[in-house]
Design a protein around this motif. Structure first.
Motif, PDB file in Angstrom:
ATOM      1  N   GLU A  76       0.846  -1.203   0.000  1.00  0.00           N
ATOM      2  CA  GLU A  76       0.000   0.000   0.000  1.00  0.00           C
ATOM      3  C   GLU A  76       0.879   1.250   0.000  1.00  0.00           C
ATOM      4  O   GLU A  76       0.589   2.236  -0.679  1.00  0.00           O
ATOM      5  CB  GLU A  76      -0.871   0.037   1.258  1.00  0.00           C
ATOM      6  CG  GLU A  76      -2.028  -0.931   1.228  1.00  0.00           C
ATOM      7  CD  GLU A  76      -2.770  -0.999   2.560  1.00  0.00           C
ATOM      8  OE1 GLU A  76      -2.582  -0.100   3.414  1.00  0.00           O
ATOM      9  OE2 GLU A  76      -3.523  -1.973   2.742  1.00  0.00           O
ATOM     10  N   THR A  80       1.273   4.288  -2.774  1.00  0.00           N
ATOM     11  CA  THR A  80       1.216   5.732  -2.512  1.00  0.00           C
ATOM     12  C   THR A  80       2.388   6.425  -3.208  1.00  0.00           C
ATOM     13  O   THR A  80       2.210   7.459  -3.848  1.00  0.00           O
ATOM     14  CB  THR A  80       1.258   6.013  -0.996  1.00  0.00           C
ATOM     15  OG1 THR A  80       0.129   5.388  -0.392  1.00  0.00           O
ATOM     16  CG2 THR A  80       1.215   7.503  -0.699  1.00  0.00           C
ATOM     17  N   TYR A 193      -0.358  15.855  -2.644  1.00  0.00           N
ATOM     18  CA  TYR A 193      -1.419  14.869  -2.432  1.00  0.00           C
ATOM     19  C   TYR A 193      -1.415  13.915  -3.624  1.00  0.00           C
ATOM     20  O   TYR A 193      -1.010  14.289  -4.725  1.00  0.00           O
ATOM     21  CB  TYR A 193      -2.767  15.567  -2.364  1.00  0.00           C
ATOM     22  CG  TYR A 193      -2.952  16.426  -1.146  1.00  0.00           C
ATOM     23  CD1 TYR A 193      -3.655  15.965  -0.047  1.00  0.00           C
ATOM     24  CD2 TYR A 193      -2.423  17.716  -1.090  1.00  0.00           C
ATOM     25  CE1 TYR A 193      -3.831  16.751   1.073  1.00  0.00           C
ATOM     26  CE2 TYR A 193      -2.597  18.515   0.032  1.00  0.00           C
ATOM     27  CZ  TYR A 193      -3.306  18.026   1.109  1.00  0.00           C
ATOM     28  OH  TYR A 193      -3.476  18.816   2.214  1.00  0.00           O
ATOM     29  N   ALA A 194      -1.886  12.704  -3.391  1.00  0.00           N
ATOM     30  CA  ALA A 194      -1.991  11.752  -4.494  1.00  0.00           C
ATOM     31  C   ALA A 194      -3.286  12.035  -5.240  1.00  0.00           C
ATOM     32  O   ALA A 194      -4.368  11.937  -4.669  1.00  0.00           O
ATOM     33  CB  ALA A 194      -1.983  10.333  -3.936  1.00  0.00           C
ATOM     34  N   SER A 195      -3.173  12.428  -6.509  1.00  0.00           N
ATOM     35  CA  SER A 195      -4.380  12.765  -7.252  1.00  0.00           C
ATOM     36  C   SER A 195      -5.046  11.502  -7.768  1.00  0.00           C
ATOM     37  O   SER A 195      -4.394  10.467  -7.974  1.00  0.00           O
ATOM     38  CB  SER A 195      -4.050  13.706  -8.403  1.00  0.00           C
ATOM     39  OG  SER A 195      -3.499  12.972  -9.465  1.00  0.00           O
ATOM     40  N   LEU A 196      -6.346  11.595  -7.989  1.00  0.00           N
ATOM     41  CA  LEU A 196      -7.089  10.407  -8.451  1.00  0.00           C
ATOM     42  C   LEU A 196      -6.542   9.855  -9.762  1.00  0.00           C
ATOM     43  O   LEU A 196      -6.339   8.647  -9.894  1.00  0.00           O
ATOM     44  CB  LEU A 196      -8.575  10.733  -8.586  1.00  0.00           C
ATOM     45  CG  LEU A 196      -9.314  11.026  -7.280  1.00  0.00           C
ATOM     46  CD1 LEU A 196     -10.763  11.351  -7.575  1.00  0.00           C
ATOM     47  CD2 LEU A 196      -9.224   9.845  -6.336  1.00  0.00           C
ATOM     48  N   PRO A 197      -6.304  10.723 -10.763  1.00  0.00           N
ATOM     49  CA  PRO A 197      -5.755  10.168 -12.008  1.00  0.00           C
ATOM     50  C   PRO A 197      -4.432   9.440 -11.766  1.00  0.00           C
ATOM     51  O   PRO A 197      -4.188   8.377 -12.345  1.00  0.00           O
ATOM     52  CB  PRO A 197      -5.545  11.403 -12.886  1.00  0.00           C
ATOM     53  CG  PRO A 197      -6.481  12.427 -12.353  1.00  0.00           C
ATOM     54  CD  PRO A 197      -6.583  12.163 -10.887  1.00  0.00           C
ATOM     55  N   ILE A 199      -3.476   8.033  -8.920  1.00  0.00           N
ATOM     56  CA  ILE A 199      -3.740   6.797  -8.165  1.00  0.00           C
ATOM     57  C   ILE A 199      -4.160   5.698  -9.143  1.00  0.00           C
ATOM     58  O   ILE A 199      -3.744   4.545  -9.036  1.00  0.00           O
ATOM     59  CB  ILE A 199      -4.837   7.035  -7.102  1.00  0.00           C
ATOM     60  CG1 ILE A 199      -4.305   7.939  -5.984  1.00  0.00           C
ATOM     61  CG2 ILE A 199      -5.330   5.704  -6.518  1.00  0.00           C
ATOM     62  CD1 ILE A 199      -5.340   8.400  -4.988  1.00  0.00           C
ATOM     63  N   MET A 200      -4.975   6.092 -10.130  1.00  0.00           N
ATOM     64  CA  MET A 200      -5.418   5.100 -11.122  1.00  0.00           C
ATOM     65  C   MET A 200      -4.246   4.602 -11.962  1.00  0.00           C
ATOM     66  O   MET A 200      -4.109   3.404 -12.216  1.00  0.00           O
ATOM     67  CB  MET A 200      -6.511   5.705 -12.005  1.00  0.00           C
ATOM     68  CG  MET A 200      -7.844   5.822 -11.264  1.00  0.00           C
ATOM     69  SD  MET A 200      -9.000   6.982 -12.023  1.00  0.00           S
ATOM     70  CE  MET A 200      -9.416   6.113 -13.519  1.00  0.00           C
ATOM     71  N   LYS A 203      -1.931   2.062 -10.267  1.00  0.00           N
ATOM     72  CA  LYS A 203      -2.366   0.660 -10.195  1.00  0.00           C
ATOM     73  C   LYS A 203      -1.758  -0.173 -11.315  1.00  0.00           C
ATOM     74  O   LYS A 203      -1.640  -1.392 -11.211  1.00  0.00           O
ATOM     75  CB  LYS A 203      -3.892   0.589 -10.268  1.00  0.00           C
ATOM     76  CG  LYS A 203      -4.532   1.063  -8.995  1.00  0.00           C
ATOM     77  CD  LYS A 203      -6.013   0.833  -8.993  1.00  0.00           C
ATOM     78  CE  LYS A 203      -6.564   1.271  -7.647  1.00  0.00           C
ATOM     79  NZ  LYS A 203      -8.017   1.417  -7.704  1.00  0.00           N
TER      80      LYS A 203
END
Lengths: 257, 568
Positions: A76, A80, A193-197, A199-200, A203
């Motif tokens: 995890e 990040t 901050y970790a942005s949503l795009p 974070i995607m 993965k």
């Protein structure tokens, strides 16, 4: 000159804001059902690696590799780091509950360095769980590389690294050639901050998993923890009615007069 | 804003012969000519108003002290001394207090916003329900007016005196009386601070069912008395549900022990409900029994950027469906709020670019992997369907609290930026934000506001012109609750006249509430009729008179003054 490769160390620790409790056997702190996050100083190290790439350009910093040593859940933390902008992750996995001492971590890192051949290693100055502040220094020793610890400012021009360190008397500026080990202090930067795009995207990034055995490193503990206890609870204050009472309490109860 | 002792209070009400009202916030009772000027300047730009108010005439009269209330004397203080400890009484020097006491009194007389200031000469700080009972019985017998006060964090002037009412501060009643580990039912004194209760509950694996920005100072008794809402409302509902019982002292000193701990009870009228949101007009709440839900051990927070208010609603519909039982907050604020809160707190935005609106989503659950997966799927789908433009997910507790401070820090940041006119309204979600641009346009037409920062950057409170610096909106989408805030260089009647009663009429036209969670207090008492029919208000008056025939409890507030007492 070929591009820089940066290796960043990240550790999964009990969250900075979580309330820490000593376990009932007094062997350590309670970790079950407690929020874990990336060690804040490592977060600063990751941020600095990404900023270096933003500053120097993508062609100058060719790869940022995040490395973690720890149990399965450490992935995890690696995610990040990847969401913040690292390119790939390496996970040296150990069993749940296995304690990795700084020397063991430094040895694991040195093996990964042989494989990945980074030009710069960025680490947090210490992890907030054991506060050892040793891994960076030991790693530099094992590699026979120069070290710049407690960095509050960092700059690279060609293969010359300049680091400003916060020392007791003020600021100290040192310069060294790469490769080198740098450990990050609190004021080096403020992590993003970790942005949503991102974070995607993270993965889909690759994580390589290894074990200490694969790297031929003995991680057996060399230190023995005798006992862990909580600091004594602070007692509440009292309101005294008069100066005489205050003096009496200071003299007879506190014993300071 | 401060008033000399001799001045009339800073509140203007309508006369009984007119149907509309004016300022709740001007610096002093306006002269007739000033009022006339304000009306004239309004006349020209009210033509576009869809409401009848444009035709109404304005006439302001100040509230006057009710002469039937006794003025406090040294004898009264001496009487209080017979059953209260000396440190439980703060009085002005003319009635036997010290200079230090008089200084301390100032804090109790002034509200948090600095908008309302009374001139009470005495604060009583009882330590027990019996002491509260003795205080009220004496005040009722002597016809001394009383204002109960909790943490003094109210926004509508409900907790500070208007004139010389005796302040009964509950801050010294702060003991936890009982906690049940199985049911999670907490019984405590009304002066307990919300955050302290939450910490206590946390120690047992529970959490308070409400949370709000003022949690560090506000009292549970004040929360109950104002029917406070806050950010967990969407999850745990209203205090009308979570409060199981109350202990209340009536004006005649009777102690009503309704401190039940039964979640289910269908025997007779539920009297405690009357005191929830009564703002101390029926009695003083001294004890609270409240059910606390189990504390979630997995909390996630995300901040999202969206391009329009329409997108905020779309996101809300999807998030509520996708996250269902783990959704614990859905808050929104506009870009101006974000700029000011970041600037004031020296914070870094979680998103790289600016967005017209920001959303904060919180999930709370019992299993992290489950919540993480649900949230990740939901957020990805929001992004893929282009409902949201960007977003960031907190990676640790520090980021969680930073993200929350971007929402919770808005009121304080705006307050530091300048005096703030606050409206807390409930309206159907579809039109919730419409009032913000509409108010900005009205203020612009009135020549008080310009969106260009150059026009207000240097404006100070001493500027000869009143300058509106910002018209902003934020709030709780899930509860249909918007906080409309107008920040100016000072409180001025010219601004109030553009805002009121237009805001209230607009809310009424959408069948909304003029006070979603801030209560009525002094500010909105005259405007109750915008939200409640005459029949309802009449029954409220009957209830008030039944509990408090002498009208000593928190007078001049809550109910429209023209209807509260024939003796005025």
């Amino acid at each position: 000159m070929s591009g820089l490769r940066i290796l960043v160390g990240v550790k999964r620790v009990v969250d900075f804001a979580a309330k820490v409790r000593v376990n009932s056997q007094q062997t350590g702190v309670e970790t079950a059902n407690v929020k874990h996050s990336m060690n804040p100083f490592d977060e600063i190290a990751v941020e600095e690696a990404i900023r270096l790439r933003e500053k120097l350009g993508k062609d100058k910093v060719t790869e940022i590799i995040a490395l973690t040593c720890g149990p399965k859940k450490s992935q995890e933390t690696l995610r990040t780091a990847l969401a913040m902008g690292a390119d790939k992750g390496v996970h040296v996995e150990v069993a749940d509950g296995q304690i990795l001492e700084p020397l063991a971590v430094a040895k694991l890192f040195s093996k990964i360095v042989e494989k990945e051949k980074p030009d710069l290693i960025l680490l947090g100055k210490q992890a907030i769980d054991d506060d050892s502040n040793q891994t960076g220094q030991m790693l530099a020793g094992l590699l026979s590389w120069p070290q710049a610890t407690f960095a509050s400012k960092l700059d690279i021009q060609d293969k010359l690294l300049t680091v400003v360190r916060e020392v007791d008397g003020g600021l100290e500026t040192i310069a060294t050639k790469l490769p080198a080990v740098v450990t990050a202090d609190l004021r080096l930067n403020e992590p993003r901050y970790a942005s949503l795009p991102n974070i995607m995207k993270a993965k889909k990034k690759k994580i390589e998993t290894l074990t200490p055995k694969d790297l031929n490193v003995d991680v057996t503990q060399r230190l023995e923890t005798l006992k862990v206890t909580e600091p004594p609870k602070r007692k509440g204050g009292i309101v005294v009615g008069s100066v005489d009472e205050l003096i009496d309490k200071l003299r007879n109860e506190a014993g300071v007069l | 804003m401060t008033l000399p002792n001799t001045a009339k209070p800073a509140i203007l009400l309508t006369s009984q012969t007119t149907t509309t009202t004016a300022s709740a916030a001007s610096a002093s009772a306006a002269s007739a000519s000033a009022a006339a000027v304000a009306v004239a300047s309004l006349g020209s730009n009210l033509n576009s108003s869809p409401f009848k108010s444009s035709a109404r005439s304005y006439a302001d009269i100040a509230i006057e002290r009710n002469p039937q209330f006794k003025k406090i004397t040294k004898q009264d203080i001496d009487h209080f001394k017979t059953f209260l400890e000396p440190q439980s009484i703060l009085a002005t020097t003319d009635i036997g207090g010290t200079i230090d006491e008089a200084k301390e009194l100032d804090g109790y007389n002034t509200d948090w916003l600095g908008k309302y200031k009374g001139r009470s000469q005495v604060v009583l700080r009882p330590k027990s329900t019996q002491q509260v009972s003795k205080i009220l019985k004496y005040c009722n017998d002597q016809k001394i007016a009383v204002v109960p006060q909790g943490g003094n964090t109210g926004l509508v002037g409900g907790g500070v005196p208007v004139f010389d009412e005796v302040i009964v501060s509950l801050g010294s009643m702060n003991n936890i009386r009982d906690f049940n580990e199985t049911s999670g039912i907490l019984v405590c004194d009304s002066g307990c601070i919300l955050e302290e209760l939450d910490k206590f509950a946390a120690g047992h694996g529970f959490s308070m069912p409400l949370d709000l920005g003022a949690k560090g100072s506000c009292h549970i008794g004040g929360n109950v008395s104002t029917n406070a809402g806050g950010i967990r409302f969407i999850r745990y509902g209203s205090l009308h549900g979570s409060v199981l019982g109350l202990e209340v002292v009536l004006p005649d000193g009777t102690i009503v022990d309704n401190l039940g701990t039964l979640p289910k009870d269908s025997t007779g009228y539920d009297l405690k409900q009357l005191f929830i949101g009564a703002e101390g007009t029926l009695g003083i709440v001294t004890g609270v029994s409240i059910v606390t839900p189990p504390r979630p051990n997995s909390v996630n927070v995300a901040v999202l950027g969206v391009s329009s208010y329409d997108a905020v609603q779309k996101a809300f519909r999807k998030v509520r469906r996708d996250l269902a039982e783990v959704l614990s907050a859905f808050e929104f604020w506009d870009t101006r709020c974000m700029q000011i809160v970041l600037d004031h707190n020296n914070l870094r935005s979680p998103l790289e670019e600016e967005h017209p609106f920001y959303i904060l989503i919180e999930t709370s659950g019992s299993k992290k992997d489950h919540d993480d997966e649900k949230l990740a799927e939901c957020l990805e789908s929001l992004l893929e369907n282009e409902i949201i433009d960007d977003g960031a997910l907190a990676q640790d507790e520090t980021q969680v609290s930073k993200m929350w401070s971007m929402r919770e820090g808005i009121p304080e940041s705006l307050g530091k930026w300048g005096p703030t006119y606050k409206y807390d309204i409930s309206i159907p979600i579809g039109v919730l934000y419409d009032i913000v641009p509409e108010m900005a346009n009205r203020l612009e037409q009135a020549g008080l506001y310009s969106k260009d920062p150059k026009t207000y950057e240097s404006a100070s409170k001493d500027d000869p012109n009143v300058v509106v610096k910002g018209v902003l909106g934020y709030g709780h989408i899930g509860d249909g609750n918007l906080h409309l805030n107008v920040v100016a260089n000072r409180f001025d009647k010219k601004v109030t006249d553009v805002l009121e009663p237009y805001v209230y009429e607009w809310v009424a036209s959408h069948k909304g509430s003029i006070s979603a969670e801030h209560g009525l207090g002094l500010m909105k008492a005259p405007h109750l009729h915008y939200s409640k029919s005459k029949v309802i208000v009449d029954w409220m008056v009957r209830i008030k008179n039944a509990f408090d025939p002498n009208g000593i409890m928190n007078p001049y507030k809550f109910l429209p003054r023209t209807t509260t007492s024939s003796s005025n």
